[in-house]
Design a protein around this motif. Structure first.
Motif, mmCIF file in Angstrom:
data_model
loop_
_atom_site.group_PDB
_atom_site.id
_atom_site.type_symbol
_atom_site.label_atom_id
_atom_site.label_comp_id
_atom_site.label_asym_id
_atom_site.label_seq_id
_atom_site.Cartn_x
_atom_site.Cartn_y
_atom_site.Cartn_z
ATOM 1 N N ILE A 170 1.015 -1.069 0.050
ATOM 2 C CA ILE A 170 -0.210 -0.278 -0.140
ATOM 3 C C ILE A 170 0.874 1.359 0.176
ATOM 4 C CG2 ILE A 170 -1.742 1.057 1.237
ATOM 5 C CD1 ILE A 170 -2.564 -1.328 2.864
ATOM 6 N N PRO A 171 0.668 1.870 -1.349
ATOM 7 C CA PRO A 171 1.622 3.013 -1.064
ATOM 8 C C PRO A 171 1.572 4.392 -0.267
ATOM 9 C CG PRO A 171 0.318 2.992 -3.222
ATOM 10 C CD PRO A 171 -0.056 1.606 -2.298
ATOM 11 N N PRO A 172 2.409 4.978 0.057
ATOM 12 C CA PRO A 172 1.427 6.680 0.737
ATOM 13 C C PRO A 172 0.502 7.253 -0.131
ATOM 14 C CG PRO A 172 3.437 6.689 0.805
ATOM 15 C CD PRO A 172 3.628 5.526 -0.332
ATOM 16 N N ASP A 173 0.028 8.270 0.306
ATOM 17 C CA ASP A 173 -1.380 8.400 0.289
ATOM 18 C C ASP A 173 -0.889 9.755 -0.822
ATOM 19 O OD1 ASP A 173 -3.967 9.963 -0.918
ATOM 20 O OD2 ASP A 173 -4.288 9.129 1.139
ATOM 21 N N VAL A 174 -0.726 9.283 -2.293
ATOM 22 C CA VAL A 174 -0.312 9.973 -3.069
ATOM 23 C C VAL A 174 -1.773 11.013 -3.200
ATOM 24 C CG1 VAL A 174 -0.308 10.490 -6.186
ATOM 25 C CG2 VAL A 174 0.748 8.475 -4.623
#
Length: 258
Positions: A67-71
């Motif tokens: 889960i990537p950082p909240d772009v």
């Protein structure tokens, strides 16, 4: 100020709704940055910040369980803070990743609560009522969109002046100069995250070829990109009458990671 906060919150809400429309990738900073700039009356800076943050978050995509950082939140708030404080690209790049990581943590907490709504869908499935399943889908989607709107609205409305006071309090060498250094490092980190997913033994020579063309032949980035397209067209046979054989595609995909 309130109207601007509402409009910026709506931009973040649109970024959340992007998934409902088939993932058009309009939640990326390169799209939302100019919109934030339009709201704040500085489209030029919005475009510049959006392009810079796109480099930073280029590798921030969800692959498997990652889960990537909240772009979306990171890009919108960093752009809004930077423009409203008159700090420009350096400040936006320095603020984007911390905001995105914090937003990811808050989002994980919210995601731990929303599955309670799934009981409605389970009951509907057991009773053969597809309307309850559809209602649950809309309910959870609306909850995620409203949460992002409220987060961005509240953070921008309450936090802009506080962030300005914090930057004024920090010595110049630790704030603006430090942001300038970070602006040069963080986009490289974005490229590194992307390379970890795509680089293998067959592709690494082309990576160094692009580096040599840009560094020693002084070919602009656009020129390197055009050369890359030509190589891809020739290597994968796009101009041939017959399509690329499945065996060739499997051969490329089966390469060991570099």
């Amino acid at each position: 100020m309130v109207v601007q906060a509402i409009l910026i919150g709506l931009i973040a809400a649109w970024g959340s709704l992007d998934y409902a429309f088939g993932t058009l990738y309009t939640f990326r900073p390169i799209v939302l940055g100019p919109l934030v700039g339009l709201v704040l009356g500085d489209v030029k800076t919005g475009v510049e910040i959006g392009a810079s943050l796109e480099l930073l978050f280029m590798g921030a995509i969800s692959v498997g369980a990652y889960i990537p950082p909240d772009v979306n939140i990171g890009g919108v708030l960093a752009t809004a803070f930077a423009i409203s404080m008159g700090k420009g690209v350096d400040a936006a790049v320095a603020l984007a990743m911390p905001i995105a990581v914090i937003s990811l943590g808050i989002g994980n907490l919210v995601s731990a609560i929303t599955p309670v709504c799934l009981k409605i869908a389970d009951d509907g499935a057991a009773a053969g009522n597809d309307k309850k399943i559809m209602f649950t889908q809309w309910l959870m989607g609306a909850f995620a969109t409203i949460y992002k709107f409220l987060l961005v609205f509240g953070a921008f409305y309450v936090g802009a002046d506080k962030v300005q006071a914090l930057l004024d309090f920090i010595p110049l060498i630790c704030s603006l100069d430090g942001m300038g250094v970070a602006a040069g490092i963080l986009p490289a980190m974005g490229f590194a995250m992307l390379m970890r997913m795509i680089i293998n033994k067959k592709l690494i020579p082309f990576f160094f070829l692009g580096f040599v063309l840009a560094s020693y032949a002084n070919i602009p980035v656009l020129g390197v990109a055009i050369i890359a397209v030509i190589i891809a067209v020739e290597k994968f046979g796009f101009l041939e009458d017959r399509p690329v054989m499945a065996g060739n595609a499997e051969e490329v995909s089966d390469d060991d990671d570099f």
